[in-house]
Design a protein around this motif. Structure first.
Motif, PDB file in Angstrom:
ATOM      1  N   LEU A  52       0.797  -1.153  -0.163  1.00 10.22           N
ATOM      2  CA  LEU A  52      -0.103   0.080  -0.042  1.00 10.22           C
ATOM      3  C   LEU A  52       0.978   1.236   0.077  1.00 10.22           C
ATOM      4  CD1 LEU A  52      -2.412  -1.290   2.675  1.00 10.22           C
ATOM      5  CD2 LEU A  52      -2.905  -1.175   0.183  1.00 10.22           C
ATOM      6  N   TYR A  53       2.002   1.093   0.985  1.00 11.52           N
ATOM      7  CA  TYR A  53       2.679   2.317   1.050  1.00 11.52           C
ATOM      8  C   TYR A  53       3.490   2.666  -0.375  1.00 11.52           C
ATOM      9  CZ  TYR A  53       1.837   2.713   5.979  1.00 11.52           C
ATOM     10  OH  TYR A  53       1.359   2.504   7.100  1.00 11.52           O
ATOM     11  N   GLY A  54       4.088   1.603  -0.997  1.00  7.94           N
ATOM     12  CA  GLY A  54       4.556   1.603  -2.336  1.00  7.94           C
ATOM     13  C   GLY A  54       3.723   2.097  -3.284  1.00  7.94           C
ATOM     14  N   THR A  55       2.470   1.761  -3.599  1.00  6.40           N
ATOM     15  CA  THR A  55       1.716   2.265  -4.366  1.00  6.40           C
ATOM     16  C   THR A  55       1.346   3.894  -4.109  1.00  6.40           C
ATOM     17  OG1 THR A  55       0.431   0.345  -4.356  1.00  6.40           O
ATOM     18  CG2 THR A  55      -0.626   2.326  -5.392  1.00  6.40           C
ATOM     19  N   VAL A  56       1.448   4.301  -2.647  1.00  9.65           N
ATOM     20  CA  VAL A  56       1.161   5.833  -2.667  1.00  9.65           C
ATOM     21  C   VAL A  56       2.442   6.610  -3.026  1.00  9.65           C
ATOM     22  CG1 VAL A  56       1.152   7.501  -0.519  1.00  9.65           C
ATOM     23  CG2 VAL A  56      -0.249   5.327  -0.532  1.00  9.65           C
ATOM     24  N   VAL A  57       3.715   5.866  -2.847  1.00  9.99           N
ATOM     25  CA  VAL A  57       4.830   6.383  -3.136  1.00  9.99           C
ATOM     26  C   VAL A  57       4.827   6.605  -4.825  1.00  9.99           C
ATOM     27  CG1 VAL A  57       7.150   6.142  -3.550  1.00  9.99           C
ATOM     28  CG2 VAL A  57       6.138   5.753  -1.278  1.00  9.99           C
ATOM     29  N   GLY A  58       4.363   5.681  -5.509  1.00 11.18           N
ATOM     30  CA  GLY A  58       4.307   5.592  -7.049  1.00 11.18           C
ATOM     31  C   GLY A  58       3.456   6.876  -7.498  1.00 11.18           C
ATOM     32  N   LEU A  59       2.343   6.939  -6.724  1.00  8.49           N
ATOM     33  CA  LEU A  59       1.341   8.313  -7.203  1.00  8.49           C
ATOM     34  C   LEU A  59       1.884   9.440  -6.938  1.00  8.49           C
ATOM     35  CD1 LEU A  59      -2.252   6.442  -5.976  1.00  8.49           C
ATOM     36  CD2 LEU A  59      -1.105   7.032  -8.397  1.00  8.49           C
ATOM     37  N   ILE A 106      17.121  -4.517   7.360  1.00  9.06           N
ATOM     38  CA  ILE A 106      17.643  -4.756   6.156  1.00  9.06           C
ATOM     39  C   ILE A 106      16.612  -5.514   5.261  1.00  9.06           C
ATOM     40  CG2 ILE A 106      19.539  -5.914   4.763  1.00  9.06           C
ATOM     41  CD1 ILE A 106      21.271  -5.567   7.222  1.00  9.06           C
ATOM     42  N   ARG A 107      16.177  -6.649   5.671  1.00  9.06           N
ATOM     43  CA  ARG A 107      15.232  -7.369   4.991  1.00  9.06           C
ATOM     44  C   ARG A 107      13.925  -6.775   4.501  1.00  9.06           C
ATOM     45  NH1 ARG A 107      11.296 -10.056   6.881  1.00  9.06           N
ATOM     46  NH2 ARG A 107      11.957  -9.803   9.196  1.00  9.06           N
ATOM     47  N   ILE A 108      13.619  -5.830   5.415  1.00  7.60           N
ATOM     48  CA  ILE A 108      12.185  -4.986   5.143  1.00  7.60           C
ATOM     49  C   ILE A 108      12.517  -3.978   4.146  1.00  7.60           C
ATOM     50  CG2 ILE A 108      10.578  -3.514   6.359  1.00  7.60           C
ATOM     51  CD1 ILE A 108      10.794  -5.611   8.735  1.00  7.60           C
ATOM     52  N   LEU A 109      13.705  -3.333   4.341  1.00  4.95           N
ATOM     53  CA  LEU A 109      13.818  -2.212   3.485  1.00  4.95           C
ATOM     54  C   LEU A 109      14.071  -2.909   1.955  1.00  4.95           C
ATOM     55  CD1 LEU A 109      16.391  -0.198   5.590  1.00  4.95           C
ATOM     56  CD2 LEU A 109      14.092   0.605   4.430  1.00  4.95           C
ATOM     57  N   MET A 110      14.834  -4.070   1.866  1.00  4.91           N
ATOM     58  CA  MET A 110      14.867  -4.595   0.426  1.00  4.91           C
ATOM     59  C   MET A 110      13.381  -4.839  -0.137  1.00  4.91           C
ATOM     60  SD  MET A 110      17.845  -5.495  -0.280  1.00  4.91           S
ATOM     61  CE  MET A 110      17.751  -6.986  -1.539  1.00  4.91           C
ATOM     62  N   ARG A 111      12.422  -5.288   0.627  1.00  4.39           N
ATOM     63  CA  ARG A 111      11.116  -5.646   0.421  1.00  4.39           C
ATOM     64  C   ARG A 111      10.490  -4.236  -0.012  1.00  4.39           C
ATOM     65  NH1 ARG A 111       6.941  -7.775   4.950  1.00  4.39           N
ATOM     66  NH2 ARG A 111       8.506  -9.362   5.133  1.00  4.39           N
ATOM     67  N   MET A 128       8.521  -0.477  -4.370  1.00  2.40           N
ATOM     68  CA  MET A 128       8.625   0.643  -5.221  1.00  2.40           C
ATOM     69  C   MET A 128       9.189   0.180  -6.912  1.00  2.40           C
ATOM     70  SD  MET A 128      10.224   3.666  -2.828  1.00  2.40           S
ATOM     71  CE  MET A 128      11.585   2.882  -2.554  1.00  2.40           C
ATOM     72  N   MET A 129       9.526  -0.711  -7.094  1.00  3.22           N
ATOM     73  CA  MET A 129       9.690  -1.031  -8.254  1.00  3.22           C
ATOM     74  C   MET A 129       8.606  -1.523  -9.116  1.00  3.22           C
ATOM     75  SD  MET A 129      10.235  -4.170 -10.332  1.00  3.22           S
ATOM     76  CE  MET A 129      10.200  -5.506  -9.180  1.00  3.22           C
ATOM     77  N   CYS A 130       7.761  -2.228  -8.394  1.00  5.09           N
ATOM     78  CA  CYS A 130       6.548  -2.570  -8.838  1.00  5.09           C
ATOM     79  C   CYS A 130       5.525  -1.254  -9.152  1.00  5.09           C
ATOM     80  CB  CYS A 130       5.748  -3.583  -8.055  1.00  5.09           C
ATOM     81  SG  CYS A 130       6.471  -5.136  -7.504  1.00  5.09           S
ATOM     82  N   GLN A 138      13.681   1.313 -11.391  1.00  5.77           N
ATOM     83  CA  GLN A 138      13.894   0.332 -12.744  1.00  5.77           C
ATOM     84  C   GLN A 138      14.236  -1.087 -12.135  1.00  5.77           C
ATOM     85  OE1 GLN A 138      13.071   0.433 -15.963  1.00  5.77           O
ATOM     86  NE2 GLN A 138      12.873   2.691 -16.402  1.00  5.77           N
ATOM     87  N   PRO A 139      13.462  -2.209 -12.906  1.00  4.47           N
ATOM     88  CA  PRO A 139      14.047  -3.438 -12.235  1.00  4.47           C
ATOM     89  C   PRO A 139      15.429  -3.806 -12.583  1.00  4.47           C
ATOM     90  CG  PRO A 139      12.646  -3.408 -14.332  1.00  4.47           C
ATOM     91  CD  PRO A 139      12.584  -2.156 -13.920  1.00  4.47           C
ATOM     92  N   GLY A 140      15.979  -3.220 -13.319  1.00  5.08           N
ATOM     93  CA  GLY A 140      17.521  -3.387 -13.654  1.00  5.08           C
ATOM     94  C   GLY A 140      18.301  -3.248 -12.620  1.00  5.08           C
ATOM     95  N   PRO A 141      18.393  -1.941 -12.038  1.00  7.58           N
ATOM     96  CA  PRO A 141      19.331  -1.612 -10.869  1.00  7.58           C
ATOM     97  C   PRO A 141      18.891  -2.538  -9.450  1.00  7.58           C
ATOM     98  CG  PRO A 141      18.404   0.128 -11.797  1.00  7.58           C
ATOM     99  CD  PRO A 141      17.715  -0.830 -12.569  1.00  7.58           C
ATOM    100  N   LEU A 142      17.558  -2.866  -9.384  1.00  3.37           N
ATOM    101  CA  LEU A 142      16.997  -4.016  -8.359  1.00  3.37           C
ATOM    102  C   LEU A 142      17.808  -5.120  -8.420  1.00  3.37           C
ATOM    103  CD1 LEU A 142      15.399  -4.035  -5.687  1.00  3.37           C
ATOM    104  CD2 LEU A 142      13.661  -4.983  -7.179  1.00  3.37           C
TER     105      LEU A 142
END
Length: 755
Positions: free
Chosen positions: A55-62, A91-96, A101-103, A108-112
């Motif tokens: 949900l937070y990732g989608t808000v950041v995307g908007l 670390i694990r949660i920031l990676m998630r 945020m890539m989604c 970009q997916p490449g750098p991830l």
């Protein structure tokens, strides 16, 4: 706006509500766009409510569609946090969050994928015998776990957008698993890899991860992607340090049969991640923790998995992530939040663990006893004891019988004897396993003259010096002074814990005068044990307090614990082990406290030196005009700096003296600690050598018997003491490693090395 951000999605279908998640996200986006300066709070929410990351990732995307600079700060902040994170959960949660945020087209997916490959390369190098250090496999495994645990949240997008790159990562993970060192059984990492492969073969379709970004896909695609750089990875040497720093889920705790938790392989992993995240981030808020745990965004019931996950943390070795009390309180709150379901699940878990108690590690048994007795005390001690009444037919050393006995003894500590007896009225025969009823056992109850005279002196508040003079003149010539003095003082202090403390504070010098060497201190412990023979709790408390007042040394306690009388009950009672644990723990805590104090003093010293340097720097800016000094600095600031520097200079001398004294105390404490462990392991070695069978007994298979009742007494004694050796070695490994060479040369049996 903070509440809206925190409660986002709470009423969505994924959280058992009926509101549309799209509306929630739009509302949150609308509010947050007016509060853009508060981006750190958004990142904090994502870290501490990780089950809401989609949900937070989608808000950041908007937000990225409207304010690219704001989102750039979010990404940079996330990256900086990832680089500086010392906590592996973070670390694990920031990676998630980066994956989500890539989604949402923010990254970009490449750098991830490059970040994944960097972690993968580091892991492969770490376990390489020529280029790396296989002792740090725990670190390498953690990197691979980070990669795999991101894929349920973004695997579908990665496969769609960069199929070749993500396939390269999957091949690399498989190659890593083929070169790492592993046990015969499948461990957590291999199990997770199997679940990810199943997810991949199912087209990355799963129900337990919300995908709100799909509702905004047409809008998000127009957003600008922000750069992402690879983190710099640490390196190290010692295996023990690695295992302390990097969490290893070596085995999954399977309490219930498979048909109780019928989930897709990856759904189980995701639900576990949610539960562990909530337990981790709400460790100070038990009610909030329970509330979030019962409302996870998954479309299936998970009470059994929730119980398994909590017990896996409570019984985690070498120690749980948080104090066992936290998990006890969470279980109690969950039982109250789900009264129709969770209590029965917890009861089922207890029965299953009870059946396997002979196979359980000694440390885990102790934790289970402490948890279960405390749990029952919160529910009026109600338990179907008749189910376990059969333990009376088992030998006194059978683990199940010992478990019931210890639980009942702990319950008496938390309540009172008659109440606990009443709770087992459906299985009255179990009364045999209750501890003795009654208070202290005073040798001089019939009113011996010396005891009465000493009692009247204490009640008359005569000082220690006068009591010592009286003992030397009147008691020692006609009677063994130690027994009458200790018994009488204990009797005066028996009314309450406060009475005991008062007696020890006022007349500790009297006891110290009589118990000036180790042998006398062992006799003192015998007297305490004799006086409180009906109360293991009061015996442990009195000995612990006496050690705190330096009336009893830890060496005397070790010697007493390994006396012939106690050795005979090593496998049937936790009482001597409790006293030994308290003694070693108190010694360890003294060292820990000294280290903290020294660290604090060093910081104070550094601050004083900094203030001195600031003053010198300010004074160096003084300039001369017409032969007169003119301030190049603000006069007010210079005056303030002078005040600080003068005060710091006064404090510096005091701090240096304190630091020197504390460092001397620490050096002495470390020497004492080394001697304590030498004494402890020598005693372990001596008693084991007397009783171990001729053929070598493998400590790793110490619980190979599936039925503890078929084990003979001598064999059970050996299994028990080896279990305690393992528990002590594991708990104090950090201190033991400091003295390992001396221990190795003088004491350590091959069995201890394995432990």
């Amino acid at each position: 706006w903070r509440t809206i951000l925190l409660r986002i999605g709470d009423k969505c279908p994924e959280y058992n509500g009926n509101s549309d998640s799209k509306e929630h996200i739009e509302t949150c986006y609308g509010v947050l766009r007016r509060e853009l300066e508060h981006y750190p709070f958004l990142l904090q929410c994502a870290e501490q409510l990780p089950h809401k990351i989609p949900l937070y990732g989608t808000v950041v995307g908007l937000l990225n569609l409207e304010n690219e600079e704001f989102v750039k700060k979010v990404v940079e902040n996330c990256q900086n946090n990832l680089q500086g994170a010392l906590n592996c959960n973070r670390i694990r949660i920031l990676m998630r969050f980066l994956t989500v945020m890539m989604c949402s087209k923010v990254i970009q997916p490449g750098p991830l994928v490059v970040v994944f490959e960097t972690l993968l390369s580091s892991a492969a190098t770490t376990v390489d015998e020529e280029k790396g250090n296989p002792s740090w496999q725990a670190c390498a495994d953690f990197y691979i776990t980070c990669i795999l645990s991101c894929l349920p949240w973004g695997g579908a997008e990665l496969v769609e957008q960069v199929p070749e790159e993500i396939e390269r990562v999957m091949v690399g993970v498989e190659a890593y698993l083929s070169i790492r060192f592993e046990d015969d059984d499948k461990d957590f990492l291999e199990d997770l890899w199997g679940r990810i492969q199943v997810l991949s073969s199912n087209g990355w379709k799963l129900d337990s991860v919300p995908r709100p970004h799909l509702s905004f896909e047409a809008q998000l695609v127009a957003g600008k992607s922000h750069p992402l750089s690879c983190p710099e990875l640490p390196c190290g040497k010692q295996k023990h340090d690695a295992e302390l720093k990097y969490p290893q889920r070596i085995r999954r705790l399977n309490i219930f049969p498979a048909n109780k938790i019928e989930l897709q392989p990856i759904d189980r992993f995701i639900a576990e991640e949610y539960l562990l995240d909530v337990l981790f981030f709400f460790n100070g808020c038990r009610k909030e923790c329970a509330s979030y745990m019962v409302g996870l965004p998954v479309p299936f019931r998970y009470e059994y998995l929730m119980a398994e996950t909590i017990f896996s943390q409570l019984l985690l070795l070498p120690q749980p992530p948080f104090k066992p009390m936290y998990y006890t309180l969470v279980i109690i709150d969950l039982c109250k939040a789900l009264p129709g379901a969770f209590p029965a699940v917890v009861a089922g878990a207890v029965r299953a663990l009870f059946e396997k108690i002979a196979d359980l590690d000694m440390e885990c048994r102790t934790r289970l006893i402490l948890w279960f007795s405390h749990h029952l005390s919160n529910f009026q001690f109600i338990w179907p004891w008749e189910e376990w009444a059969y333990v009376l037919d088992l030998p006194k050393w059978a683990p199940q019988r010992v478990f019931v006995q210890e639980v009942l003894e702990r319950e008496v500590r938390l309540s009172y004897w008659d109440k606990v007896k009443q709770s087992i009225e459906n299985a009255p025969t179990l009364e045999e396993l209750l501890p003795p009823k009654g208070g202290p056992s005073f040798k001089y109850e019939d009113g011996k003259e010396l005891s009465m005279e000493l009692s009247s002196m204490v009640k008359g508040r005569q000082v220690s010096r006068e009591v010592i003079s009286w003992i030397e003149e009147s008691v020692i010539p006609v009677h063994g002074a130690l027994s009458v003095v200790v018994q009488t003082l204990l009797d005066i202090g028996s009314k309450s814990f406060t009475h005991l403390i008062t007696v020890l504070e006022r007349y500790g010098q009297v006891i110290a005068k009589l118990c000036h060497d180790q042998d006398k201190q062992v006799v003192l412990i015998d007297e305490v044990s004799s006086y409180w023979k009906n109360s293991a709790q009061m015996t442990a408390i009195a000995i612990d307090r006496m050690m705190g007042y330096r009336l009893i040394s830890n060496f005397a306690i070790v010697k007493w614990v390994f006396s012939s009388e106690n050795i005979e009950q090593f496998h049937t009672s936790d009482h001597p082990w409790e006293i030994l644990r308290n003694a070693v723990s108190k010694t360890y805590n003294r060292i820990s406290d000294l280290r903290k104090e020294i660290s604090s003093l060093k910081k104070s010293l550094a601050l004083a030196e900094t203030r001195k340097a600031e003053l010198e720097a300010a004074e160096s800016k003084l300039t001369l005009v017409d032969g007169e000094p003119v301030l190049g600095e603000n006069p007010g600031r210079l005056k303030r700096l002078k005040s600080y520097a003068e005060k710091a200079k006064e404090e510096e001398v005091s701090v240096r003296d304190s630091l020197e004294a504390k460092e001397a105390l620490l050096a002495r404490a470390l020497d004492e600690n080394e001697a304590l462990f030498l004494s402890l392991y020598k005693n372990f070695s001596n008693v084991l050598m007397e009783r171990l069978p001729d053929t070598s007994m493998d400590v790793d298979n110490e619980n190979s018997q599936t039925n503890g009742y078929n084990v003979g007494e001598k064999e059970q004694w050996c299994l028990s003491i080896l279990g305690y050796v393992k528990a002590f070695s594991r708990q104090y490994a950090s201190e033991i490693w400091l003295h390992i060479e001396k221990l190795d040369a003088e004491v350590l049996h091959p069995l201890f090395r394995k432990a």
